[in-house]
Design an enzyme around this catalytic site. Structure first.
Site, PDB file in Angstrom:
ATOM      1  N   LYS A 156       0.833  -1.206   0.000  1.00 29.58           N
ATOM      2  CA  LYS A 156       0.000   0.000   0.000  1.00 29.58           C
ATOM      3  C   LYS A 156       0.873   1.264   0.000  1.00 29.58           C
ATOM      4  O   LYS A 156       2.090   1.180   0.193  1.00 29.58           O
ATOM      5  CB  LYS A 156      -0.918  -0.026   1.230  1.00 29.58           C
ATOM      6  CG  LYS A 156      -1.890  -1.208   1.241  1.00 29.58           C
ATOM      7  CD  LYS A 156      -2.831  -1.101   2.428  1.00 29.58           C
ATOM      8  CE  LYS A 156      -3.771  -2.272   2.494  1.00 29.58           C
ATOM      9  NZ  LYS A 156      -4.764  -2.124   3.565  1.00 29.58           N
ATOM     10  N   TYR A 174     -12.317  -2.422  -3.300  1.00 25.91           N
ATOM     11  CA  TYR A 174     -12.812  -2.473  -1.925  1.00 25.91           C
ATOM     12  C   TYR A 174     -14.340  -2.468  -1.853  1.00 25.91           C
ATOM     13  O   TYR A 174     -14.913  -2.081  -0.825  1.00 25.91           O
ATOM     14  CB  TYR A 174     -12.238  -1.308  -1.122  1.00 25.91           C
ATOM     15  CG  TYR A 174     -10.806  -1.538  -0.654  1.00 25.91           C
ATOM     16  CD1 TYR A 174     -10.440  -2.714   0.012  1.00 25.91           C
ATOM     17  CD2 TYR A 174      -9.815  -0.587  -0.860  1.00 25.91           C
ATOM     18  CE1 TYR A 174      -9.140  -2.936   0.440  1.00 25.91           C
ATOM     19  CE2 TYR A 174      -8.502  -0.791  -0.421  1.00 25.91           C
ATOM     20  CZ  TYR A 174      -8.181  -1.976   0.227  1.00 25.91           C
ATOM     21  OH  TYR A 174      -6.899  -2.187   0.666  1.00 25.91           O
ATOM     22  N   PHE A 223     -15.564   3.435   7.380  1.00 26.96           N
ATOM     23  CA  PHE A 223     -14.213   3.858   6.990  1.00 26.96           C
ATOM     24  C   PHE A 223     -13.977   3.771   5.484  1.00 26.96           C
ATOM     25  O   PHE A 223     -12.860   3.976   5.013  1.00 26.96           O
ATOM     26  CB  PHE A 223     -13.155   3.030   7.740  1.00 26.96           C
ATOM     27  CG  PHE A 223     -13.262   1.537   7.533  1.00 26.96           C
ATOM     28  CD1 PHE A 223     -12.706   0.921   6.428  1.00 26.96           C
ATOM     29  CD2 PHE A 223     -13.913   0.749   8.480  1.00 26.96           C
ATOM     30  CE1 PHE A 223     -12.803  -0.450   6.243  1.00 26.96           C
ATOM     31  CE2 PHE A 223     -14.008  -0.634   8.307  1.00 26.96           C
ATOM     32  CZ  PHE A 223     -13.445  -1.233   7.175  1.00 26.96           C
ATOM     33  N   ASN A 231      -1.784  -0.240   7.099  1.00 19.62           N
ATOM     34  CA  ASN A 231      -1.256  -1.547   7.508  1.00 19.62           C
ATOM     35  C   ASN A 231      -0.393  -2.202   6.436  1.00 19.62           C
ATOM     36  O   ASN A 231      -0.329  -3.419   6.311  1.00 19.62           O
ATOM     37  CB  ASN A 231      -2.398  -2.464   7.994  1.00 19.62           C
ATOM     38  CG  ASN A 231      -3.401  -2.768   6.892  1.00 19.62           C
ATOM     39  OD1 ASN A 231      -3.301  -2.228   5.805  1.00 19.62           O
ATOM     40  ND2 ASN A 231      -4.342  -3.653   7.163  1.00 19.62           N
ATOM     41  N   HIS A 240      -1.856  -5.451   1.379  1.00 12.40           N
ATOM     42  CA  HIS A 240      -3.151  -6.115   1.185  1.00 12.40           C
ATOM     43  C   HIS A 240      -2.897  -7.473   0.545  1.00 12.40           C
ATOM     44  O   HIS A 240      -2.018  -7.605  -0.293  1.00 12.40           O
ATOM     45  CB  HIS A 240      -4.049  -5.283   0.249  1.00 12.40           C
ATOM     46  CG  HIS A 240      -5.248  -6.044  -0.218  1.00 12.40           C
ATOM     47  ND1 HIS A 240      -6.411  -6.118   0.513  1.00 12.40           N
ATOM     48  CD2 HIS A 240      -5.442  -6.833  -1.310  1.00 12.40           C
ATOM     49  CE1 HIS A 240      -7.271  -6.897  -0.118  1.00 12.40           C
ATOM     50  NE2 HIS A 240      -6.704  -7.345  -1.231  1.00 12.40           N
ATOM     51  N   GLU A 253      -9.371 -10.122  -7.850  1.00 10.14           N
ATOM     52  CA  GLU A 253      -8.406  -9.026  -7.695  1.00 10.14           C
ATOM     53  C   GLU A 253      -7.301  -9.093  -8.750  1.00 10.14           C
ATOM     54  O   GLU A 253      -6.871  -8.064  -9.273  1.00 10.14           O
ATOM     55  CB  GLU A 253      -7.842  -9.047  -6.265  1.00 10.14           C
ATOM     56  CG  GLU A 253      -8.926  -8.690  -5.246  1.00 10.14           C
ATOM     57  CD  GLU A 253      -8.531  -8.904  -3.791  1.00 10.14           C
ATOM     58  OE1 GLU A 253      -7.415  -9.383  -3.520  1.00 10.14           O
ATOM     59  OE2 GLU A 253      -9.364  -8.588  -2.909  1.00 10.14           O
TER      60      GLU A 253
HETATM   61  P1  CMP Z   1      -7.117  -4.709   3.637  1.00 10.15           P
HETATM   62  O1  CMP Z   1      -6.619  -6.086   3.857  1.00 10.15           O
HETATM   63  O2  CMP Z   1      -6.523  -3.931   2.517  1.00 10.15           O
HETATM   64  O3  CMP Z   1      -8.709  -4.772   3.423  1.00 10.15           O
HETATM   65  C1  CMP Z   1      -9.584  -3.766   3.867  1.00 10.15           C
HETATM   66  C2  CMP Z   1      -8.877  -2.692   4.588  1.00 10.15           C
HETATM   67  O4  CMP Z   1      -9.702  -1.848   5.343  1.00 10.15           O
HETATM   68  C3  CMP Z   1      -7.950  -3.306   5.618  1.00 10.15           C
HETATM   69  O5  CMP Z   1      -6.871  -3.908   4.973  1.00 10.15           O
HETATM   70  C4  CMP Z   1      -7.632  -2.112   6.493  1.00 10.15           C
HETATM   71  O6  CMP Z   1      -6.485  -1.407   6.055  1.00 10.15           O
HETATM   72  C5  CMP Z   1      -8.850  -1.231   6.289  1.00 10.15           C
HETATM   73  N1  CMP Z   1      -9.588  -1.056   7.542  1.00 10.15           N
HETATM   74  C6  CMP Z   1     -10.174  -2.012   8.273  1.00 10.15           C
HETATM   75  N2  CMP Z   1     -10.744  -1.455   9.365  1.00 10.15           N
HETATM   76  C7  CMP Z   1     -10.517  -0.124   9.292  1.00 10.15           C
HETATM   77  C8  CMP Z   1     -10.841   0.969  10.112  1.00 10.15           C
HETATM   78  N3  CMP Z   1     -11.532   0.808  11.239  1.00 10.15           N
HETATM   79  N4  CMP Z   1     -10.423   2.201   9.734  1.00 10.15           N
HETATM   80  C9  CMP Z   1      -9.728   2.369   8.583  1.00 10.15           C
HETATM   81  N5  CMP Z   1      -9.379   1.356   7.748  1.00 10.15           N
HETATM   82  C10 CMP Z   1      -9.759   0.118   8.116  1.00 10.15           C
END
Ligand code: CMP
Length: 143
Positions: free
Chosen positions: A9, A49, A57, A112, A115, A126
């Site tokens: 990311k 997404y 969020f 984080n 993905h 995807e």
């Molecule tokens: P990802 O695996 O990319 O899939 C969905 C993403 O939503 C997840 O990683 C997180 O980065 C994001 N995500 C999940 N919960 C929250 C939250 N409470 N606030 C912001 N982002 C979130």
């Protein structure tokens, strides 16, 4: 052979973690069959997404993933979908174990680092969203 979609990311690219992350999957024994550094459009972010559309969020998620370049990849190998998820660690870095990518490099759930597809259906969807068939290679690693 099983394939999965993984994506460093914008926070991971900005923090120069692409090499570290590629290294982990190479060392594990998986095969990189597609990769590109790219900017994600609003439309692609909303498609990717889509399952989170109703979450509070969602807007933040789309804004973040379109905020800078990502490194999109397709990896191949036995059980690569579930093993890559283990190597990434729990979605929320508060819960991801040390030794995992998120456990070692991330602090917040929004940023984080990486993905990864969570099932074979998501992987197929995807990979298809991000790569054309001719952008994926197939090769014999013993050569
Ligand atoms: P990802 O695996 O990319 O899939 C969905 C993403 O939503 C997840 O990683 C997180 O980065 C994001 N995500 C999940 N919960 C929250 C939250 N409470 N606030 C912001 N982002 C979130």
């Amino acid at each position: 052979m099983e394939k999965t979609f993984l994506m460093v990311k914008p926070d991971g690219v900005q923090r120069n973690l692409v090499g570290e992350i590629v290294n982990r999957f190479e060392n594990k024994g998986f095969t990189l069959v597609g990769a590109k550094l790219m900017n994600i459009s609003q439309e692609l972010a909303e498609q990717h997404y889509g399952e989170h559309k109703e979450r509070p969020f969602f807007g933040e998620l789309v804004d973040f993933i379109t905020s800078g370049p990502v490194f999109a990849m397709v990896w191949e190998g036995e059980n690569v979908i579930s093993t890559a998820r283990l190597m990434m660690g729990a979605t929320n870095p508060k819960e991801s174990a040390p030794g995992t990518i998120r456990g070692d490099f991330a602090v917040t759930v929004g940023k984080n680092i990486i993905h990864g597809s969570d099932s074979s259906d998501s992987a197929a969807r995807e990979i298809n969203l991000f790569f054309k068939e001719e952008e994926l290679v197939s090769y014999d690693k013993s050569m």
